[in-house]
Design a protein around this motif. Structure first.
Motif, PDB file in Angstrom:
ATOM      1  N   LEU A   1       0.794  -1.195  -0.076  1.00  0.00           N
ATOM      2  CA  LEU A   1      -0.226   0.273  -0.205  1.00  0.00           C
ATOM      3  C   LEU A   1       0.907   1.482   0.024  1.00  0.00           C
ATOM      4  CD1 LEU A   1      -2.773   0.977   0.037  1.00  0.00           C
ATOM      5  CD2 LEU A   1      -2.604   0.481   3.179  1.00  0.00           C
ATOM      6  N   VAL A   2       0.539   2.205  -1.143  1.00  0.00           N
ATOM      7  CA  VAL A   2       2.080   3.743  -1.282  1.00  0.00           C
ATOM      8  C   VAL A   2       1.063   4.688  -1.282  1.00  0.00           C
ATOM      9  CG1 VAL A   2       3.321   2.005  -2.563  1.00  0.00           C
ATOM     10  CG2 VAL A   2       1.717   3.161  -3.347  1.00  0.00           C
ATOM     11  N   SER A   3       0.862   5.555  -0.891  1.00  0.00           N
ATOM     12  CA  SER A   3       0.728   7.286  -1.181  1.00  0.00           C
ATOM     13  C   SER A   3       0.686   7.125  -2.674  1.00  0.00           C
ATOM     14  CB  SER A   3       2.122   7.811  -0.021  1.00  0.00           C
ATOM     15  OG  SER A   3       3.028   7.553  -0.057  1.00  0.00           O
ATOM     16  N   THR A   4       0.214   8.712  -2.050  1.00  0.00           N
ATOM     17  CA  THR A   4      -0.143   9.298  -3.549  1.00  0.00           C
ATOM     18  C   THR A   4       0.584   9.651  -4.928  1.00  0.00           C
ATOM     19  OG1 THR A   4      -2.273   9.598  -3.218  1.00  0.00           O
ATOM     20  CG2 THR A   4      -1.406  11.120  -5.146  1.00  0.00           C
ATOM     21  N   ASP A   5       1.739   9.991  -3.610  1.00  0.00           N
ATOM     22  CA  ASP A   5       3.160  10.753  -3.929  1.00  0.00           C
ATOM     23  C   ASP A   5       4.242   9.709  -4.527  1.00  0.00           C
ATOM     24  OD1 ASP A   5       2.312  13.286  -3.546  1.00  0.00           O
ATOM     25  OD2 ASP A   5       3.226  13.907  -1.562  1.00  0.00           O
ATOM     26  N   VAL A   6       4.068   8.727  -3.151  1.00  0.00           N
ATOM     27  CA  VAL A   6       4.597   7.243  -4.282  1.00  0.00           C
ATOM     28  C   VAL A   6       4.528   6.645  -5.672  1.00  0.00           C
ATOM     29  CG1 VAL A   6       5.171   4.998  -3.530  1.00  0.00           C
ATOM     30  CG2 VAL A   6       5.569   6.902  -1.964  1.00  0.00           C
ATOM     31  N   LEU A   7       3.225   7.146  -5.030  1.00  0.00           N
ATOM     32  CA  LEU A   7       2.403   6.307  -6.678  1.00  0.00           C
ATOM     33  C   LEU A   7       2.502   7.077  -8.217  1.00  0.00           C
ATOM     34  CD1 LEU A   7       0.173   5.363  -8.801  1.00  0.00           C
ATOM     35  CD2 LEU A   7       0.735   3.553  -7.862  1.00  0.00           C
ATOM     36  N   ARG A   8       2.982   8.273  -8.083  1.00  0.00           N
ATOM     37  CA  ARG A   8       2.670   9.130  -8.968  1.00  0.00           C
ATOM     38  C   ARG A   8       4.532   8.499  -9.821  1.00  0.00           C
ATOM     39  NH1 ARG A   8       0.701  12.978  -7.092  1.00  0.00           N
ATOM     40  NH2 ARG A   8      -1.426  13.201  -7.740  1.00  0.00           N
ATOM     41  N   SER A   9       5.515   8.515  -7.778  1.00  0.00           N
ATOM     42  CA  SER A   9       7.369   8.807  -8.149  1.00  0.00           C
ATOM     43  C   SER A   9       7.612   7.537  -9.184  1.00  0.00           C
ATOM     44  CB  SER A   9       7.688   9.368  -7.483  1.00  0.00           C
ATOM     45  OG  SER A   9       7.660   7.280  -6.714  1.00  0.00           O
ATOM     46  N   ILE A  10       6.253   6.338  -8.712  1.00  0.00           N
ATOM     47  CA  ILE A  10       7.377   4.866  -9.681  1.00  0.00           C
ATOM     48  C   ILE A  10       5.862   4.896 -11.256  1.00  0.00           C
ATOM     49  CG2 ILE A  10       7.565   4.299  -7.405  1.00  0.00           C
ATOM     50  CD1 ILE A  10       5.166   2.295  -7.293  1.00  0.00           C
ATOM     51  N   ALA A  11       5.210   5.750 -11.080  1.00  0.00           N
ATOM     52  CA  ALA A  11       4.751   5.405 -12.138  1.00  0.00           C
ATOM     53  C   ALA A  11       5.436   6.420 -13.617  1.00  0.00           C
ATOM     54  CB  ALA A  11       3.092   6.018 -12.630  1.00  0.00           C
ATOM     55  N   THR A  12       5.058   5.976 -14.763  1.00  0.00           N
ATOM     56  CA  THR A  12       5.678   6.302 -15.739  1.00  0.00           C
ATOM     57  C   THR A  12       4.632   8.105 -16.389  1.00  0.00           C
ATOM     58  OG1 THR A  12       5.085   5.746 -17.203  1.00  0.00           O
ATOM     59  CG2 THR A  12       7.511   5.631 -16.479  1.00  0.00           C
ATOM     60  N   THR A  13       3.241   7.743 -16.127  1.00  0.00           N
ATOM     61  CA  THR A  13       2.159   9.055 -16.678  1.00  0.00           C
ATOM     62  C   THR A  13       2.248  10.413 -15.436  1.00  0.00           C
ATOM     63  OG1 THR A  13       1.055   7.080 -15.616  1.00  0.00           O
ATOM     64  CG2 THR A  13       1.206   6.574 -17.963  1.00  0.00           C
ATOM     65  N   VAL A  14       1.668  11.459 -16.059  1.00  0.00           N
ATOM     66  CA  VAL A  14       1.240  12.095 -15.203  1.00  0.00           C
ATOM     67  C   VAL A  14       0.479  12.334 -14.659  1.00  0.00           C
ATOM     68  CG1 VAL A  14       1.282  14.887 -15.754  1.00  0.00           C
ATOM     69  CG2 VAL A  14       2.721  13.257 -17.695  1.00  0.00           C
ATOM     70  N   GLU A  15      -0.749  11.249 -14.535  1.00  0.00           N
ATOM     71  CA  GLU A  15      -1.571  11.231 -13.394  1.00  0.00           C
ATOM     72  C   GLU A  15      -1.943   9.613 -13.419  1.00  0.00           C
ATOM     73  OE1 GLU A  15      -2.602  13.745 -11.893  1.00  0.00           O
ATOM     74  OE2 GLU A  15      -1.999  15.304 -12.401  1.00  0.00           O
ATOM     75  N   PRO A  16      -1.204   9.353 -12.969  1.00  0.00           N
ATOM     76  CA  PRO A  16      -1.315   7.448 -13.216  1.00  0.00           C
ATOM     77  C   PRO A  16      -2.669   7.504 -11.642  1.00  0.00           C
ATOM     78  CG  PRO A  16       0.032   8.085 -11.075  1.00  0.00           C
ATOM     79  CD  PRO A  16      -0.219   9.541 -11.804  1.00  0.00           C
TER      80      PRO A  16
END
Length: 261
Positions: free
Chosen positions: A75-90
């Motif tokens: 389970l990850v925070s929104t910031d972590v999810l955003r950092s590991i994704a390559t899309t701008v708005e995962p």
């Protein structure tokens, strides 16, 4: 919950944005609900599953299915999810999948063969189109963009998991046995004497398309039984390779449907 961008796992996953790291770690990214659904549908094991609480709440059933396929769940925070994704708005979920060697597709009716394709969006679109048009698979030269580039997966719209695909360093040698078995090889070339609809595509066919800028190599062009072109109005230099693939694949589909009607 993982909240730190400095967490070792977060750093490891972020490295997978790079081709070199995907090759070294033998892992690649699967981003977004749609691709995860496609992976779950074929029971593809997940090395790691990362998601936000908001995503889990919205997709409870898919989350449960993915949990069963995942070796590790975070389970990850929104910031972590955003950092590991390559899309701008995962959209709240990223999975990591192991690279696995798959056998080359085998052709008997219709296949797409691509040489030195560099744009991941083009490759993903051609995977999606080949699946939609009823091709048996796709064969790619080894000097092309990787199948598991994040944009290839996204552009394939889930068909990545359904279409047999392979990569070969020597397409010429790979195609000759099919030619000997009676499959015709059609090369798309700008200066060809025939348009693509003038060729009988009802018979077993392999369609060759080349690099976005340079086109097909002379060796593969020479191997083809027939060369075809897509006619363009004056002043238009060329079509996008993914559009060219769609036109020829769907002409084959049209001819075969007409033949069966």
């Amino acid at each position: 919950m993982l909240t730190s961008l400095q967490n070792p796992l977060v750093k490891q996953i972020k490295k997978l944005h790079q081709t070199k790291e995907r090759q070294q770690q033998q892992l690649f990214l699967l981003e977004g609900t749609h691709l995860l659904e496609a992976a779950v549908t074929v029971d593809r094991p997940l090395a790691i599953l990362c998601y936000t609480i908001a995503w889990q709440t919205k997709h409870a059933a898919l989350s449960e299915q993915a949990h069963q396929l995942a070796a590790r769940v975070e389970l990850v925070s929104t910031d972590v999810l955003r950092s590991i994704a390559t899309t701008v708005e995962p959209d709240g979920v990223v999975a990591i999948i192991e690279r696995t060697s798959t056998p080359e597709p085998t052709f008997s009716s219709l296949g797409l063969v691509l040489e030195t394709i560099q744009d991941p969006g083009n490759l993903g679109t051609m995977i999606r189109t080949a699946a939609a048009a009823g091709a048996e698979g796709l064969l790619l030269s080894a000097d092309s963009v990787d199948f598991d580039h994040p944009k290839v997966l996204r552009s394939s719209a889930g068909q990545w998991f359904k279409l047999p695909m392979g990569m070969n360093a020597d397409l010429q040698s790979a195609l000759q046995p099919y030619q000997q078995q009676g499959m015709q090889i059609i090369a798309a070339v700008p200066t060809a004497p025939l348009t693509y609809w003038q060729v009988d595509l009802r018979q077993p066919t392999l369609i060759l398309l080349g690099n976005e800028g340079a086109g097909l190599s002379p060796a593969l062009t020479a191997l083809a039984d027939k060369q075809v072109t897509i006619p363009l109005n004056p002043g238009v230099e060329s079509l996008n390779v993914a559009i060219a693939a769609a036109l020829i694949l769907y002409e084959a589909k049209r001819q075969r449907r007409a033949d069966n009607s």
